[in-house]
Motif scaffolding. Sequence first.
Motif, PDB file in Angstrom:
ATOM      1  N   PRO A 137       0.832  -1.206   0.000  1.00 19.19           N
ATOM      2  CA  PRO A 137       0.000   0.000   0.000  1.00 19.19           C
ATOM      3  C   PRO A 137       0.868   1.257   0.000  1.00 19.19           C
ATOM      4  O   PRO A 137       2.041   1.232   0.385  1.00 19.19           O
ATOM      5  CB  PRO A 137      -0.791  -0.110   1.308  1.00 19.19           C
ATOM      6  CG  PRO A 137      -0.667  -1.520   1.743  1.00 19.19           C
ATOM      7  CD  PRO A 137       0.667  -1.990   1.232  1.00 19.19           C
ATOM      8  N   MET A 138       0.250   2.354  -0.413  1.00 15.26           N
ATOM      9  CA  MET A 138       0.937   3.642  -0.464  1.00 15.26           C
ATOM     10  C   MET A 138       0.078   4.725   0.162  1.00 15.26           C
ATOM     11  O   MET A 138      -1.157   4.706   0.056  1.00 15.26           O
ATOM     12  CB  MET A 138       1.251   4.002  -1.912  1.00 15.26           C
ATOM     13  CG  MET A 138       1.858   5.395  -2.079  1.00 15.26           C
ATOM     14  SD  MET A 138       2.123   5.807  -3.812  1.00 15.26           S
ATOM     15  CE  MET A 138       2.213   7.600  -3.690  1.00 15.26           C
ATOM     16  N   VAL A 139       0.730   5.684   0.817  1.00 19.87           N
ATOM     17  CA  VAL A 139       0.064   6.858   1.386  1.00 19.87           C
ATOM     18  C   VAL A 139       0.518   8.089   0.620  1.00 19.87           C
ATOM     19  O   VAL A 139       1.719   8.297   0.399  1.00 19.87           O
ATOM     20  CB  VAL A 139       0.413   7.028   2.879  1.00 19.87           C
ATOM     21  CG1 VAL A 139      -0.172   8.337   3.410  1.00 19.87           C
ATOM     22  CG2 VAL A 139      -0.095   5.849   3.693  1.00 19.87           C
ATOM     23  N   TYR A 140      -0.447   8.916   0.221  1.00 15.36           N
ATOM     24  CA  TYR A 140      -0.167  10.188  -0.453  1.00 15.36           C
ATOM     25  C   TYR A 140      -0.867  11.310   0.304  1.00 15.36           C
ATOM     26  O   TYR A 140      -2.021  11.156   0.719  1.00 15.36           O
ATOM     27  CB  TYR A 140      -0.655  10.143  -1.902  1.00 15.36           C
ATOM     28  CG  TYR A 140      -0.611  11.468  -2.626  1.00 15.36           C
ATOM     29  CD1 TYR A 140       0.594  12.070  -2.947  1.00 15.36           C
ATOM     30  CD2 TYR A 140      -1.787  12.122  -2.990  1.00 15.36           C
ATOM     31  CE1 TYR A 140       0.639  13.286  -3.619  1.00 15.36           C
ATOM     32  CE2 TYR A 140      -1.758  13.342  -3.669  1.00 15.36           C
ATOM     33  CZ  TYR A 140      -0.543  13.918  -3.979  1.00 15.36           C
ATOM     34  OH  TYR A 140      -0.502  15.118  -4.631  1.00 15.36           O
ATOM     35  N   ILE A 141      -0.176  12.428   0.472  1.00 16.25           N
ATOM     36  CA  ILE A 141      -0.736  13.570   1.196  1.00 16.25           C
ATOM     37  C   ILE A 141      -1.194  14.629   0.206  1.00 16.25           C
ATOM     38  O   ILE A 141      -0.403  15.134  -0.602  1.00 16.25           O
ATOM     39  CB  ILE A 141       0.294  14.184   2.161  1.00 16.25           C
ATOM     40  CG1 ILE A 141       0.932  13.101   3.023  1.00 16.25           C
ATOM     41  CG2 ILE A 141      -0.389  15.255   3.026  1.00 16.25           C
ATOM     42  CD1 ILE A 141      -0.030  12.276   3.836  1.00 16.25           C
ATOM     43  N   SER A 142      -2.475  14.981   0.273  1.00 22.42           N
ATOM     44  CA  SER A 142      -3.014  16.045  -0.568  1.00 22.42           C
ATOM     45  C   SER A 142      -3.397  17.239   0.308  1.00 22.42           C
ATOM     46  O   SER A 142      -2.990  17.324   1.467  1.00 22.42           O
ATOM     47  CB  SER A 142      -4.210  15.534  -1.378  1.00 22.42           C
ATOM     48  OG  SER A 142      -4.579  16.476  -2.367  1.00 22.42           O
ATOM     49  N   THR A 143      -4.168  18.148  -0.231  1.00 21.66           N
ATOM     50  CA  THR A 143      -4.389  19.428   0.432  1.00 21.66           C
ATOM     51  C   THR A 143      -5.802  19.947   0.219  1.00 21.66           C
ATOM     52  O   THR A 143      -6.434  19.675  -0.814  1.00 21.66           O
ATOM     53  CB  THR A 143      -3.391  20.474  -0.103  1.00 21.66           C
ATOM     54  OG1 THR A 143      -3.721  21.779   0.400  1.00 21.66           O
ATOM     55  CG2 THR A 143      -3.429  20.546  -1.625  1.00 21.66           C
ATOM     56  N   ALA A 144      -6.279  20.708   1.190  1.00 21.04           N
ATOM     57  CA  ALA A 144      -7.568  21.384   1.065  1.00 21.04           C
ATOM     58  C   ALA A 144      -7.538  22.444  -0.028  1.00 21.04           C
ATOM     59  O   ALA A 144      -8.588  22.862  -0.533  1.00 21.04           O
ATOM     60  CB  ALA A 144      -7.950  22.030   2.402  1.00 21.04           C
ATOM     61  N   GLY A 145      -6.335  22.866  -0.419  1.00 25.77           N
ATOM     62  CA  GLY A 145      -6.198  23.924  -1.416  1.00 25.77           C
ATOM     63  C   GLY A 145      -6.612  23.536  -2.823  1.00 25.77           C
ATOM     64  O   GLY A 145      -6.593  24.382  -3.721  1.00 25.77           O
ATOM     65  N   ILE A 146      -7.016  22.282  -3.044  1.00 31.12           N
ATOM     66  CA  ILE A 146      -7.437  21.870  -4.381  1.00 31.12           C
ATOM     67  C   ILE A 146      -8.854  22.328  -4.714  1.00 31.12           C
ATOM     68  O   ILE A 146      -9.303  22.186  -5.850  1.00 31.12           O
ATOM     69  CB  ILE A 146      -7.346  20.344  -4.555  1.00 31.12           C
ATOM     70  CG1 ILE A 146      -8.253  19.631  -3.573  1.00 31.12           C
ATOM     71  CG2 ILE A 146      -5.903  19.882  -4.416  1.00 31.12           C
ATOM     72  CD1 ILE A 146      -8.281  18.125  -3.731  1.00 31.12           C
ATOM     73  N   PHE A 147      -9.558  22.885  -3.724  1.00 26.55           N
ATOM     74  CA  PHE A 147     -10.918  23.383  -3.965  1.00 26.55           C
ATOM     75  C   PHE A 147     -10.889  24.873  -4.309  1.00 26.55           C
ATOM     76  O   PHE A 147      -9.926  25.575  -4.000  1.00 26.55           O
ATOM     77  CB  PHE A 147     -11.796  23.128  -2.745  1.00 26.55           C
ATOM     78  CG  PHE A 147     -12.035  21.671  -2.471  1.00 26.55           C
ATOM     79  CD1 PHE A 147     -12.964  20.959  -3.209  1.00 26.55           C
ATOM     80  CD2 PHE A 147     -11.312  21.000  -1.490  1.00 26.55           C
ATOM     81  CE1 PHE A 147     -13.178  19.605  -2.982  1.00 26.55           C
ATOM     82  CE2 PHE A 147     -11.523  19.651  -1.242  1.00 26.55           C
ATOM     83  CZ  PHE A 147     -12.449  18.955  -1.993  1.00 26.55           C
ATOM     84  N   ASP A 148     -11.970  25.348  -4.937  1.00 28.57           N
ATOM     85  CA  ASP A 148     -11.990  26.749  -5.383  1.00 28.57           C
ATOM     86  C   ASP A 148     -12.574  27.702  -4.355  1.00 28.57           C
ATOM     87  O   ASP A 148     -12.543  28.922  -4.548  1.00 28.57           O
ATOM     88  CB  ASP A 148     -12.742  26.886  -6.714  1.00 28.57           C
ATOM     89  CG  ASP A 148     -14.184  26.384  -6.645  1.00 28.57           C
ATOM     90  OD1 ASP A 148     -14.732  26.229  -5.533  1.00 28.57           O
ATOM     91  OD2 ASP A 148     -14.762  26.128  -7.725  1.00 28.57           O
ATOM     92  N   GLY A 149     -13.124  27.190  -3.264  1.00 30.81           N
ATOM     93  CA  GLY A 149     -13.628  28.057  -2.208  1.00 30.81           C
ATOM     94  C   GLY A 149     -15.010  28.617  -2.436  1.00 30.81           C
ATOM     95  O   GLY A 149     -15.466  29.472  -1.666  1.00 30.81           O
ATOM     96  N   GLU A 150     -15.705  28.145  -3.452  1.00 30.97           N
ATOM     97  CA  GLU A 150     -17.050  28.648  -3.722  1.00 30.97           C
ATOM     98  C   GLU A 150     -18.060  28.127  -2.702  1.00 30.97           C
ATOM     99  O   GLU A 150     -19.139  28.687  -2.550  1.00 30.97           O
ATOM    100  CB  GLU A 150     -17.487  28.264  -5.139  1.00 30.97           C
ATOM    101  CG  GLU A 150     -16.661  28.921  -6.243  1.00 30.97           C
ATOM    102  CD  GLU A 150     -16.741  30.439  -6.180  1.00 30.97           C
ATOM    103  OE1 GLU A 150     -17.852  30.984  -6.060  1.00 30.97           O
ATOM    104  OE2 GLU A 150     -15.672  31.083  -6.238  1.00 30.97           O
TER     105      GLU A 150
END
Length: 334
Positions: A137-150
Amino acid sequence: MLRCGDFRYQHYSIGWHCPVRRYPPGAAIDLKKDAGMRVYVAGCGGMLGEAIHKVFSAKHEVRCSDIDINEDWLEYLDFRDFDAYKAAVDAFKPELLIHLGAHTSLEYCEENPDDAYRTNTLAVENATTLANAHGIPMVYISTAGIFDGEQLTYDDWDQPNPLGVYARSKYMGEHIVEKRIAKHYIFRAGWMMGGGPKKDKKFISKMIKQIKAGSTELKVVDDKLGTPTYTIDFATTMEAMVNTEYYGLYNMVCGGETGRFEVCEEMVRLLGLEDKVKVTAVSSDHFAAEYFAKRPPSERLVNYKLDLRGMNKMRDWKVSLEEYLRDYYKGYLD
């Protein structure tokens, strides 16, 4: 300490995704160490890496690498170099691969898109190739910044709409992991806090360093909403999740809805500086020259899937902030 041949330890299994290990007769078995996994963590030199090393090394055999050797438990690796990444993983033979590192400065990414995509996206392809090769298995870290904030808040199933190079490079990383590796965990973080003065390059550290430098007024935007994410809570929840088969994508932030201004006010209060440091609200335009990359007005995440699975160990942001200041900044302003 037990030895092979002792009752029920001849074929000692160490977890759901690990092979059964068969020890030669008379071999010594350290149960505390053997109960965990072999975990390789790439890009572990930052604030989140510090917490992951602290949490995971208490239960697992951990090997950590980074291009910045700022701890004695780190070894050098530039994970953009596939051959070097492969050699390191092949040599360690991990049972879990955690891919951490990324360029996180939005301004740097806007000005250096090739390096941003090489580091934040192509390197993720390297990691998935290696995880697949080892069948782990693999773990990847993403971010809340991928949303546009609408929207004011986003759950795990809301559709991202990245606004800039950094956000797009991280969102493409999500796609790569989802498409290329079946057994994966993607964890989306919010406004990170952790690591203390040595490693924290984010909002909390910037504010405290201004106070240490003599500032009696902190100018903070009041038009940016989000969710603080304490690295220790993040690492603790991650460690619990990777011991399950709950593969998939998860929001993983501290509880409570807030914004930059409120976070700074609470920080000043917890430091006992309400009478000495004023927090002044400004708009994002005040910092437009320094922070020119487009940011969503709201990055608030909710841990809906973690809640549904009963796996949400993330505490309220105020509780975590108090612990962070106590454990990492005690005496810093003296």
